[in-house]
Design an enzyme around this catalytic site. Structure first.
Site, mmCIF file in Angstrom:
data_model
loop_
_atom_site.group_PDB
_atom_site.id
_atom_site.type_symbol
_atom_site.label_atom_id
_atom_site.label_comp_id
_atom_site.label_asym_id
_atom_site.label_seq_id
_atom_site.Cartn_x
_atom_site.Cartn_y
_atom_site.Cartn_z
ATOM 1 N N ASN A 41 -5.497 -3.017 10.536
ATOM 2 C CA ASN A 41 -6.686 -2.459 11.186
ATOM 3 C C ASN A 41 -7.817 -3.500 11.269
ATOM 4 O O ASN A 41 -7.560 -4.685 11.176
ATOM 5 C CB ASN A 41 -7.133 -1.141 10.557
ATOM 6 C CG ASN A 41 -7.781 -0.250 11.604
ATOM 7 O OD1 ASN A 41 -8.897 -0.492 12.026
ATOM 8 N ND2 ASN A 41 -7.057 0.761 12.065
ATOM 9 N N GLU A 86 -0.365 5.247 9.682
ATOM 10 C CA GLU A 86 -0.391 3.983 8.959
ATOM 11 C C GLU A 86 -1.120 4.164 7.633
ATOM 12 O O GLU A 86 -2.340 4.311 7.618
ATOM 13 C CB GLU A 86 -1.107 2.931 9.810
ATOM 14 C CG GLU A 86 -0.505 2.739 11.184
ATOM 15 C CD GLU A 86 -1.541 2.239 12.208
ATOM 16 O OE1 GLU A 86 -2.135 1.177 12.004
ATOM 17 O OE2 GLU A 86 -1.755 2.938 13.208
ATOM 18 N N HIS A 88 -5.388 -6.242 12.763
ATOM 19 C CA HIS A 88 -4.007 -6.394 12.289
ATOM 20 C C HIS A 88 -3.625 -7.837 11.936
ATOM 21 O O HIS A 88 -2.543 -8.311 12.295
ATOM 22 C CB HIS A 88 -3.034 -5.835 13.336
ATOM 23 C CG HIS A 88 -3.122 -4.341 13.529
ATOM 24 N ND1 HIS A 88 -3.564 -3.476 12.555
ATOM 25 C CD2 HIS A 88 -2.815 -3.545 14.599
ATOM 26 C CE1 HIS A 88 -3.514 -2.229 13.003
ATOM 27 N NE2 HIS A 88 -3.078 -2.237 14.239
ATOM 28 N N TYR A 113 6.014 3.547 15.410
ATOM 29 C CA TYR A 113 5.616 4.606 16.337
ATOM 30 C C TYR A 113 6.729 5.644 16.318
ATOM 31 O O TYR A 113 7.868 5.323 16.656
ATOM 32 C CB TYR A 113 5.515 4.080 17.771
ATOM 33 C CG TYR A 113 4.339 3.191 18.082
ATOM 34 C CD1 TYR A 113 4.225 1.920 17.530
ATOM 35 C CD2 TYR A 113 3.357 3.613 18.980
ATOM 36 C CE1 TYR A 113 3.156 1.096 17.861
ATOM 37 C CE2 TYR A 113 2.284 2.786 19.317
ATOM 38 C CZ TYR A 113 2.192 1.533 18.750
ATOM 39 O OH TYR A 113 1.147 0.721 19.075
ATOM 40 N N HIS A 170 3.836 -0.146 10.798
ATOM 41 C CA HIS A 170 3.286 0.291 12.084
ATOM 42 C C HIS A 170 4.350 0.898 12.998
ATOM 43 O O HIS A 170 4.372 0.636 14.207
ATOM 44 C CB HIS A 170 2.579 -0.886 12.765
ATOM 45 C CG HIS A 170 1.477 -0.501 13.691
ATOM 46 N ND1 HIS A 170 1.697 0.222 14.842
ATOM 47 C CD2 HIS A 170 0.145 -0.721 13.650
ATOM 48 C CE1 HIS A 170 0.539 0.417 15.475
ATOM 49 N NE2 HIS A 170 -0.428 -0.149 14.757
HETATM 50 C C1 GLA Z 1 -3.887 0.702 15.219
HETATM 51 C C2 GLA Z 1 -5.258 0.622 15.729
HETATM 52 C C3 GLA Z 1 -5.228 1.040 17.122
HETATM 53 C C4 GLA Z 1 -4.288 0.179 17.895
HETATM 54 C C5 GLA Z 1 -2.948 0.250 17.379
HETATM 55 C C6 GLA Z 1 -2.025 -0.695 18.101
HETATM 56 O O1 GLA Z 1 -3.498 2.002 15.118
HETATM 57 O O2 GLA Z 1 -6.176 1.402 15.006
HETATM 58 O O3 GLA Z 1 -6.489 0.969 17.637
HETATM 59 O O4 GLA Z 1 -4.686 -1.142 17.831
HETATM 60 O O5 GLA Z 1 -2.994 -0.062 16.021
HETATM 61 O O6 GLA Z 1 -2.198 -0.696 19.457
#
Ligand code: GLA
Length: 387
Positions: free
Chosen positions: A105, A352, A135, A211, A209
């Site tokens: 973050n 996350e 990140h 999804y 991270h």
């Molecule tokens: C995290 C950030 C988001 C974005 C994603 C990746 O969740 O908080 O704003 O950057 O990663 O796109």
């Protein structure tokens, strides 16, 4: 006459059988997954369990490539977004499945001061005037090749990724040794153990991270998934997506997930925080004892997601004090996933586990400073079930 003792040979055979039964889980094999554009070989490890769960992870970014779990009818699907080839990950990935660090973050303005010295980081996120370091910077832990060691214990397969982040890398102080171990056990748990040590004080905040789309990757949006987050408060953000420092109550806001709520139920609500995030992209303060320093190893429930069509349930436990819920707002249909389907807006969500964003600049937040001589340990568990 009843035999009361077994002949020595038979008892030797039985004890050998018991021993090999106890350690029958095989060590996963390393297979090649291509080479980076710099020529570094990348390997992939496949972890499987007795219930048909299968997790593939590669050494580039310690990235989870796929994660197959059964639905309520026993039908398997890959529930994480990702690409087919290494080249696609290298070209452009929104951190699909990777470990992000050294600081997951944002860090406001790409700078922080530690022990009287200012450190400058890459400002790789945000519009002019609203810049931050996101990140880990330009080449964070998601973009490096990790070493890997396959592991096995009774009822679990694992892989331990390790990486040495050199003093000054991406602007951070100290040689930081990082170990991230993935375990997949027969109880359908994917456990992520983090271990870090540095020779200079440094901020650290690693996260996974992935999804998720519990219907299966490439199968539409995640708005019908029902989310529960046991958090009374969250860290509201400003226009740069940086926490204001306030811990604000979720009560009466679309960020209240203490009772299960569909992700899409309130995502369009007229709410300042949802406008700033373009949807959900917020850190929740988990209901648990707050640590004044770095977290210990005990894990606490952090989030549960239920997908009503397939019945899949994802439960996340963590030793971290926060969790970022990101509803895939930046996905825009331009990326094509591993099975050939495009990923439209909100076709995956991230949960996350983490320390709060921008902690190095926020003295009231739990500290993210790892001091030399200390070993920082943190654990997050992803449990896969159905209902
Ligand atoms: C995290 C950030 C988001 C974005 C994603 C990746 O969740 O908080 O704003 O950057 O990663 O796109």
């Amino acid at each position: 006459m009843k035999a009361t003792t077994q002949p020595p040979l038979l008892s030797a055979v039985l004890s050998l059988a018991a021993t090999s039964f106890a350690f029958c889980t095989e060590t996963p094999e390393a297979k090649p997954f291509g080479k980076t554009k710099d020529g570094a070989p990348v390997e992939v490890f496949t972890l499987v369990n007795k219930q048909g769960v299968k997790l593939r992870a590669m050494t580039y970014g310690a990235t989870v490539l796929s994660l197959e779990t059964p639905d309520r009818n026993g039908k398997s699907a890959d529930i994480v977004l990702g690409y087919k080839t290494l080249g696609q990950y290298e070209k452009s990935s929104p951190y699909f499945g990777a470990i992000v660090g050294r600081y997951g973050n944002r860090i406001a303005g790409g700078k922080f001061t530690l022990q009287g010295k200012e450190y400058k980081l890459a400002e790789n996120n945000g519009a002019p005037g609203l810049k931050s370091s996101l990140h880990g910077g330009l080449r964070g832990f998601d973009k490096v090749v990790w070493k890997a060691e396959p592991l096995a214990q009774d009822g679990a397969q694992g892989v331990r990724f390790s990486y040495l982040s050199k003093d000054g890398e991406e602007g951070y102080p100290g040689n930081l040794e990082v170990k991230v171990t993935y375990w997949l056990n027969d109880q359908n748990e994917w456990r992520v153990d983090y271990e870090m040590a540095s020779d200079k004080a440094t901020p650290v905040n690693l996260t996974q991270h992935s999804y998720f789309n519990l219907k299966g990757e490439g199968r539409g949006d995640i708005l019908g998934h029902e989310l529960t987050v046991p958090a009374a408060k969250f860290t509201p953000v400003n226009a740069a997506m940086i926490p204001t420092g306030e811990l604000r109550s979720v009560a009466g806001t679309p960020l209240d997930f203490n009772q299960p709520k569909a992700i899409g139920a309130r995502i369009q609500a007229d709410d300042e925080q949802l406008r700033l995030g373009g949807g959900y992209d917020h850190n929740f303060v988990l209901k648990r004892p707050l640590f004044s320093g770095l977290s210990g190893r005990g894990t606490f429930p952090a989030a549960t997601v239920h997908e009503p069509e397939t019945g899949r349930v994802l439960t996340i436990l963590t030793s971290e004090p926060g969790i970022q819920f990101y509803s895939g707002n930046f996905l825009d249909g331009t990326l094509t996933g591993k099975a050939g389907a495009r990923y439209p807006k909100r076709s995956g969500f991230c949960l996350e586990t983490q320390h709060y964003p921008d902690s190095p600049n926020q003295p009231s937040f739990p500290s993210t400073i790892l001091k030399p001589g200390k070993v920082l340990k943190s654990t997050t568990v992803f449990q896969f079930g159905v209902k």
